[in-house]
Design an enzyme around this catalytic site. Sequence first.
Site, mmCIF file in Angstrom:
data_model
loop_
_atom_site.group_PDB
_atom_site.id
_atom_site.type_symbol
_atom_site.label_atom_id
_atom_site.label_comp_id
_atom_site.label_asym_id
_atom_site.label_seq_id
_atom_site.Cartn_x
_atom_site.Cartn_y
_atom_site.Cartn_z
ATOM 1 N N VAL A 351 56.471 -66.616 -22.307
ATOM 2 C CA VAL A 351 57.262 -66.739 -21.069
ATOM 3 C C VAL A 351 56.991 -65.568 -20.129
ATOM 4 O O VAL A 351 57.474 -65.561 -19.005
ATOM 5 C CB VAL A 351 58.779 -66.843 -21.353
ATOM 6 N N LYS A 353 54.222 -61.951 -19.353
ATOM 7 C CA LYS A 353 53.113 -61.069 -19.776
ATOM 8 C C LYS A 353 53.321 -59.734 -19.102
ATOM 9 O O LYS A 353 53.454 -59.665 -17.880
ATOM 10 C CB LYS A 353 51.786 -61.671 -19.312
ATOM 11 N N VAL A 359 55.665 -61.725 -23.834
ATOM 12 C CA VAL A 359 57.024 -62.134 -24.237
ATOM 13 C C VAL A 359 56.993 -63.623 -24.585
ATOM 14 O O VAL A 359 56.465 -64.442 -23.817
ATOM 15 C CB VAL A 359 58.048 -61.860 -23.113
ATOM 16 N N ASP A 477 60.540 -48.334 -13.726
ATOM 17 C CA ASP A 477 59.686 -49.459 -13.331
ATOM 18 C C ASP A 477 60.567 -50.623 -12.872
ATOM 19 O O ASP A 477 60.390 -51.772 -13.285
ATOM 20 C CB ASP A 477 58.785 -49.874 -14.509
HETATM 21 N N1 ADE Z 1 60.917 -62.646 -19.857
HETATM 22 C C1 ADE Z 1 60.878 -61.422 -20.351
HETATM 23 N N2 ADE Z 1 61.891 -61.236 -21.168
HETATM 24 C C2 ADE Z 1 62.570 -62.402 -21.177
HETATM 25 C C3 ADE Z 1 63.747 -62.796 -21.805
HETATM 26 N N3 ADE Z 1 64.376 -62.000 -22.621
HETATM 27 N N4 ADE Z 1 64.205 -64.017 -21.594
HETATM 28 C C4 ADE Z 1 63.536 -64.807 -20.765
HETATM 29 N N5 ADE Z 1 62.454 -64.473 -20.157
HETATM 30 C C5 ADE Z 1 61.948 -63.291 -20.346
#
Ligand code: ADE
Length: 661
Positions: A351, A353, A359, A477
């Site tokens: 989901v 990068k 992730v 960041d």
């Molecule tokens: N992208 C990065 N971390 C996430 C998360 N915890 N839930 C959904 N999308 C994400």
Amino acid sequence: MERFGSVSFGPVLLVCLMSGASALLHTANLHSQCKSCDPHPADCRSYQCISNCSVSKVCPNPQDVCAAVWWRQAGVVTVETRCHNPTQPLRGVMLEDYSSSDCVLTIRHASGHNLRLCACTGRDCNERMLLNKPSEDLELVIMTASENKPFRLPQLCKFCDFESTECNATGVCESSCNITSICEDPEEVCVSAWRRSEGKALIETVCHNPALKFRGQYLTDYNNTRCEMKKVKGMEDFYICSCNAEECNDRLIFTGEADRVSLSAERKNLLTLLLLVLVPLLIAAVLLVSLFYFVCVCRQQKCKVPATKGMDSETCAIIMSDDNRSDSSSANANSLNHNTELLPVQLDAVVGKGRFAEVFRAKLKQASESPQTVAVKIFPYDEYASWKTEWEIFSDAELQHENVLQFITAEDRKTARQYWLITAYHERGNLQEFLSQHVIGWDELCQLGRSLARGVAHLHSDRTPCGRAKVAIVHRDLKSANVLVKSDLTCCLCDFGLSLRLDSSTSPEELANSGQVGTARYMAPEVLESRMDLENIESFKQADVYSMALVLWEIMSRCSATGDVREYEPPFGKLKEHPCVESMKDDVIRDRLRPEIPASWSNHMGVHLLSSTIEECWDHDPEARLTAQCVVERFGDISSAVIPPLSSDIKSTEDSGNDQK
Ligand code: ADE
């Protein structure tokens, strides 16, 4: 005839004239003129009293003399003045000494009353009454009715001499003397004696000057206000007491009883005192304890982070706690507990990068629980430092906050040569994705903006909302891609790979080497220039606030409350581009550029006010920027002050969460 007439008439006329004059004279001489007033307060000084009576009357009977009746009631001297026939009793008392021109008061015990009476001959001679003058060397004091000067009145005491009594010298006895006497001498005090003689008990009540012996004894207790009987040494059945208060010798308190009375009085006093002191103290203590209890319970409830569904300490590979955080601070992963069971996680899809990690959405399958969707951030073994940094940040239990991504656990997946960070999953994804796909209303703007500021304020704070000590953290960041949107349209911060704990554990070198990190697009001018004051931890926070302002601008740019909403664009340019530090320096430092605040943003008071807040946050001078906490408060003030028109409310509600087409 004429001679007879003249001879006989002359002497008769003379006699008549003389007898008439004599009669007039006689009348004038025989009818006294006296002060004549009903009882009223007298003015007494020293040993004389002035009646203060303004009525002077010629007495009706030639025998009448002037008289006065004097008594004291509740400390006030009252006098009645009148004409009086001395052949008659006055108040039951025959007055003998009335030929003097002075009205000298003498004590009379008339049918149980304590009176002083006087009579005198001479015009208004009863205006001034003389008390029995005590010896010259004694201080002459009595109370004046008109002035509050301290005069001493002779004492009123029971004065019956000897009386038989039923009292057997125990407990408290009444004298049963019905004569109250004004003592002759103001020095005199009241005295009572009890004795048994030939089987008969007697009580003696008298006035007595304590300068003199009484029954061969000097009185020692005459300043008491109560008559406390003391056994006379060497005498069988003989008790004496003295006191100096009106009729105080009427009530005889026998030794022992006196002690008991005073003891019980003392006990009573002590009890009262204890009650007065202890009861409020006890109430205060109970209130304090309850308050403390409620505050604790409230805190616990307020601060409790909902337990992660399906998690328990045994199944967690590495549960972040203060204990294992100290392990984790060691330089390598060998400090981890490798025997700890790994969580049963099944990865679904990527989901996100990041620079150092990917992730995944994943399923956490706990026995007896339905699978929980979690996010797994996977670092290759090479990126150990990034994983460790983020883990260390997450492992601080005080970081837990509704606007900070909820951490579940960290794992060393040795077989896959990966480090994992398992966190809560938010299906709306990150804020950049969300804004590029959604137009929001005023309410959503406030919700997203305020929650973002709250997350940053919490990160920066050295206190938890519950008041516990916490290490201040800077993100370094901050950008819309590092903010997640929760299902309730509030933000939470994520990706702490570049974050820094601003505590003593962070060495000055670490701080000094931490000059220019982050994403160029969101870098504050002083970061772009590498001119940050690295010794001042506030300057790290100020740089975060600058980045946050750009994110707030992004949120604002997608708000429909101002009328026109443009396509989503990141600050300073196109989404696909990744401006480098040098080009950002040109924009931000050389040209002092900031994202555009369109004129239409002034159409909406709230948006207009928030624009000013954002401008204060991206000020070129780091010191001039607002703190994140201040931004939280601004959101509170602005959102409660701005009540958008009903139509705009409906529009924004409709807009919120709508996919942009
Ligand atoms: N992208 C990065 N971390 C996430 C998360 N915890 N839930 C959904 N999308 C994400």
